[in-house]
Write a protein that holds these residues in place. Structure first.
Motif, PDB file in Angstrom:
ATOM      1  N   SER A 142      50.488  42.740  43.908  1.00 46.09           N
ATOM      2  CA  SER A 142      51.803  43.180  43.192  1.00 46.09           C
ATOM      3  C   SER A 142      51.005  44.729  42.603  1.00 46.09           C
ATOM      4  CB  SER A 142      52.249  43.044  42.343  1.00 46.09           C
ATOM      5  OG  SER A 142      53.436  41.975  42.776  1.00 46.09           O
ATOM      6  N   PRO A 143      51.739  45.944  43.323  1.00 47.63           N
ATOM      7  CA  PRO A 143      51.129  47.140  42.969  1.00 47.63           C
ATOM      8  C   PRO A 143      50.913  47.423  41.570  1.00 47.63           C
ATOM      9  CG  PRO A 143      53.301  47.154  43.769  1.00 47.63           C
ATOM     10  CD  PRO A 143      53.193  45.993  43.290  1.00 47.63           C
ATOM     11  N   GLY A 144      49.418  47.939  41.514  1.00 43.95           N
ATOM     12  CA  GLY A 144      49.464  48.216  40.239  1.00 43.95           C
ATOM     13  C   GLY A 144      48.432  46.783  39.556  1.00 43.95           C
ATOM     14  N   LEU A 145      48.434  45.801  39.975  1.00 43.19           N
ATOM     15  CA  LEU A 145      47.315  44.436  39.507  1.00 43.19           C
ATOM     16  C   LEU A 145      46.554  44.704  39.912  1.00 43.19           C
ATOM     17  CD1 LEU A 145      47.868  41.127  39.008  1.00 43.19           C
ATOM     18  CD2 LEU A 145      47.372  41.279  41.576  1.00 43.19           C
TER      19      LEU A 145
ATOM     20  N   GLY B   8      45.160  49.791  35.012  1.00 37.02           N
ATOM     21  CA  GLY B   8      45.839  49.930  33.629  1.00 37.02           C
ATOM     22  C   GLY B   8      45.610  48.101  32.556  1.00 37.02           C
ATOM     23  N   GLU B   9      47.366  48.146  32.201  1.00 35.05           N
ATOM     24  CA  GLU B   9      47.162  47.162  30.784  1.00 35.05           C
ATOM     25  C   GLU B   9      46.735  45.428  31.570  1.00 35.05           C
ATOM     26  OE1 GLU B   9      50.980  47.114  29.233  1.00 35.05           O
ATOM     27  OE2 GLU B   9      50.713  49.582  28.374  1.00 35.05           O
ATOM     28  N   SER B  10      47.707  45.582  32.863  1.00 32.92           N
ATOM     29  CA  SER B  10      47.240  44.561  33.740  1.00 32.92           C
ATOM     30  C   SER B  10      45.920  43.810  33.896  1.00 32.92           C
ATOM     31  CB  SER B  10      47.608  44.156  34.633  1.00 32.92           C
ATOM     32  OG  SER B  10      47.295  45.034  35.735  1.00 32.92           O
ATOM     33  N   ARG B  11      44.898  45.265  33.677  1.00 27.98           N
ATOM     34  CA  ARG B  11      43.273  44.804  33.890  1.00 27.98           C
ATOM     35  C   ARG B  11      42.660  43.285  33.414  1.00 27.98           C
ATOM     36  NH1 ARG B  11      39.227  47.319  36.823  1.00 27.98           N
ATOM     37  NH2 ARG B  11      37.464  47.489  36.572  1.00 27.98           N
ATOM     38  N   ARG B  12      42.601  43.977  32.227  1.00 29.41           N
ATOM     39  CA  ARG B  12      42.264  42.787  31.593  1.00 29.41           C
ATOM     40  C   ARG B  12      42.444  41.101  31.524  1.00 29.41           C
ATOM     41  NH1 ARG B  12      41.129  42.823  25.534  1.00 29.41           N
ATOM     42  NH2 ARG B  12      40.046  44.374  25.770  1.00 29.41           N
TER      43      ARG B  12
ATOM     44  N   ALA C 270      38.902  44.155  45.834  1.00 29.56           N
ATOM     45  CA  ALA C 270      40.118  45.358  47.018  1.00 29.56           C
ATOM     46  C   ALA C 270      40.791  45.559  45.140  1.00 29.56           C
ATOM     47  CB  ALA C 270      40.990  43.787  47.003  1.00 29.56           C
ATOM     48  N   THR C 271      40.541  44.804  43.661  1.00 27.56           N
ATOM     49  CA  THR C 271      41.010  45.955  42.594  1.00 27.56           C
ATOM     50  C   THR C 271      40.051  46.077  41.643  1.00 27.56           C
ATOM     51  OG1 THR C 271      40.756  42.965  42.037  1.00 27.56           O
ATOM     52  CG2 THR C 271      42.785  43.857  43.237  1.00 27.56           C
ATOM     53  N   GLY C 272      38.945  46.666  42.615  1.00 30.16           N
ATOM     54  CA  GLY C 272      37.945  47.331  41.771  1.00 30.16           C
ATOM     55  C   GLY C 272      37.331  46.461  40.676  1.00 30.16           C
TER      56      GLY C 272
ATOM     57  N   VAL D  55      38.022  34.486  45.476  1.00 27.45           N
ATOM     58  CA  VAL D  55      37.226  35.466  44.471  1.00 27.45           C
ATOM     59  C   VAL D  55      36.753  36.692  44.803  1.00 27.45           C
ATOM     60  CG1 VAL D  55      35.868  35.343  41.947  1.00 27.45           C
ATOM     61  CG2 VAL D  55      37.194  33.390  42.494  1.00 27.45           C
ATOM     62  N   GLU D  56      35.635  36.792  45.944  1.00 25.95           N
ATOM     63  CA  GLU D  56      34.813  38.490  45.927  1.00 25.95           C
ATOM     64  C   GLU D  56      36.088  39.018  46.385  1.00 25.95           C
ATOM     65  OE1 GLU D  56      30.605  39.050  48.423  1.00 25.95           O
ATOM     66  OE2 GLU D  56      31.895  36.980  49.365  1.00 25.95           O
TER      67      GLU D  56
END
Length: 428
Positions: free
Chosen positions: A96-99, A102-106, A46-48, A40-41
């Motif tokens: 995957s790129p962009g994970l 944007g819209e996938s953040r939530r 890695a994804t902000g 999880v950490e």
């Protein structure tokens, strides 16, 4: 032109193969496990994201079938946007790129938070491995004697759910002991002693307790009661229900049963249960219960505690009828009498089936433990009841919860004889 096309494909090939994916690695520990909190950490950082790792943690194996089940579970929790690879020294997550942007953040945040919260829930179940008092317990109350319940293999204190109401209605206070049933019995015995002493010290308990143990729990209880250095006078009755005093051959099936439970939890999508099952240790306790194991040799070499009354209950409703057993024995005998290689293989593989059949057959066993294996030199003969291994502590499946429990009349009589009417000793 052909060279340009080839060059173009070579330029496009890495993205097509996923080379542009974000790679996140989590190290594997020397035992082949990985902590969920580190997953999880690492993925959060890695994804902000700023997701708090689970305060209570679990470790998942990355090897063998448990590893494959763990990978399946993680994939279901994290989604199809994450590829998971188990490598020799690390678990690699290819995102995957962009994970997470944007819209996938939530949605990505919800997945990580879900994994963290379910891990805490599963770990909290494991943290219940301790001595716990029910509301009925009152320390040092001579009008409400205490009974400590110790469960067996593949179970927990919840396995006594049918017995507890009867005991409390009869005026007893209940303390339950939960422990990881897969760990070695030496460790479980040490932890039982430590938890017993710490609990009684914390509440200022000076009165003796009765101990009621089922199946493998009998070995944990005996390890304390018959062991050295115990406080004299803290146990006034030991009731052993289907005790594995001399071992059980059925314990050989434990690794298979654990695998089935893990597979079922993952397949049914029960994430919290699956995490708890996958984090459970291998069935080391099952090895300790095999007849002739070093643990059994050690504990059975000790003398009985003459200051404590021993009571033993056994069951004789097995999984095989006498006729079914006879048919099995006849077929094996017929096969073994031949002179071919199959006969030699049969004799070498099966060995003496009598002890195993005794555990499984009506009249000689309860489906898990033979009546003979419950016997204990220096203790009274077992009282044999018409019940299987589970029904000795619960209502038959045909009755609604809590229903009748066949062993309760005997248990209540013994408790009344052993425990009640004893004065509270003076403070130390």
């Amino acid at each position: 032109m052909a060279r340009r096309v080839t060059w173009l494909w070579l330029c496009l090939l890495p993205p097509l193969l996923g080379a542009d994916r974000l790679r996140v690695e989590v190290p594997v520990d020397p035992d082949g496990g990985v902590a969920v909190s580190r997953i999880v950490e690492a993925l959060s950082g890695a994804t902000g994201q700023d997701i708090k790792p689970p305060a209570l943690d679990l470790t998942l194996s990355v090897r063998g079938l448990p590893g494959a089940l763990g990978r399946t579970l993680l994939r279901e929790c994290l989604g199809d946007d994450v590829e998971i690879r188990f490598e020799p020294d690390a678990v690699a997550f290819l995102l995957s790129p962009g994970l997470g942007r944007g819209e996938s953040r939530r949605e990505w945040r919800e997945r990580l938070e879900g994994l963290a919260s379910r891990t805490e829930e599963a770990a909290e179940r494991k943290s219940r491995h301790a001595m716990r008092a029910r509301p009925s317990y009152r320390p040092n109350d001579p009008s409400r004697p205490t009974v400590c319940l110790v469960h067996g293999l593949n179970s927990s204190s919840e396995g006594f759910a049918h017995m507890i109401p009867h005991l409390e209605d009869a005026g007893y206070g209940i303390v339950v002991y939960d422990y990881p049933y897969g760990q070695g019995l030496d460790q479980s015995s040490d932890e039982f002693r430590a938890d017993w002493e710490a609990f009684r010290e914390r509440v200022g308990e000076r009165r003796p307790w009765a101990v009621l143990a089922h199946s493998m729990g009998a070995l944990v209880a005996r390890s304390y009661i018959e062991g050295p250095g115990r406080e004299a006078g803290d146990v006034d009755s030991l009731i052993l229900i289907a005790p594995v005093n001399r071992g059980s051959h059925v314990a050989r099936l434990q690794p298979v049963l654990q695998t089935i439970r893990k597979f079922a939890a993952v397949k049914q999508g029960k994430t919290t249960q699956a995490l708890a099952e996958l984090a459970e240790e291998p069935g080391r306790s099952a090895d300790d219960m095999l007849p002739g194991s070093p643990f059994l040799e050690k504990i059975n070499a000790r003398p009985r505690n003459e200051a404590v009354p021993y009571r033993i209950l056994a069951g004789d409703i097995g999984l095989l009828t006498l006729d079914a057993r006879k048919r099995i024995e006849d077929r094996i005998e017929l096969l073994s009498q031949s002179a071919g290689p199959l006969a030699l293989l049969t004799r070498a593989t099966l060995g003496d089936l009598t002890p195993i059949l005794d555990e499984l057959t009506d009249g000689t066993g309860d489906g898990a433990v033979s009546v003979e294996a419950t016997r204990l030199p220096g203790a009274p003969e077992p009282v044999v009841l018409q019940a299987n291994h589970a029904e000795l502590i619960r209502a038959p499946l045909l009755f609604a919860d809590p229903g009748p429990v066949v062993s309760m009349p005997w248990i209540l009589d013994w408790l009344e004889e052993d425990c009640e009417g004893k004065a509270v000793p003076p403070p130390r």
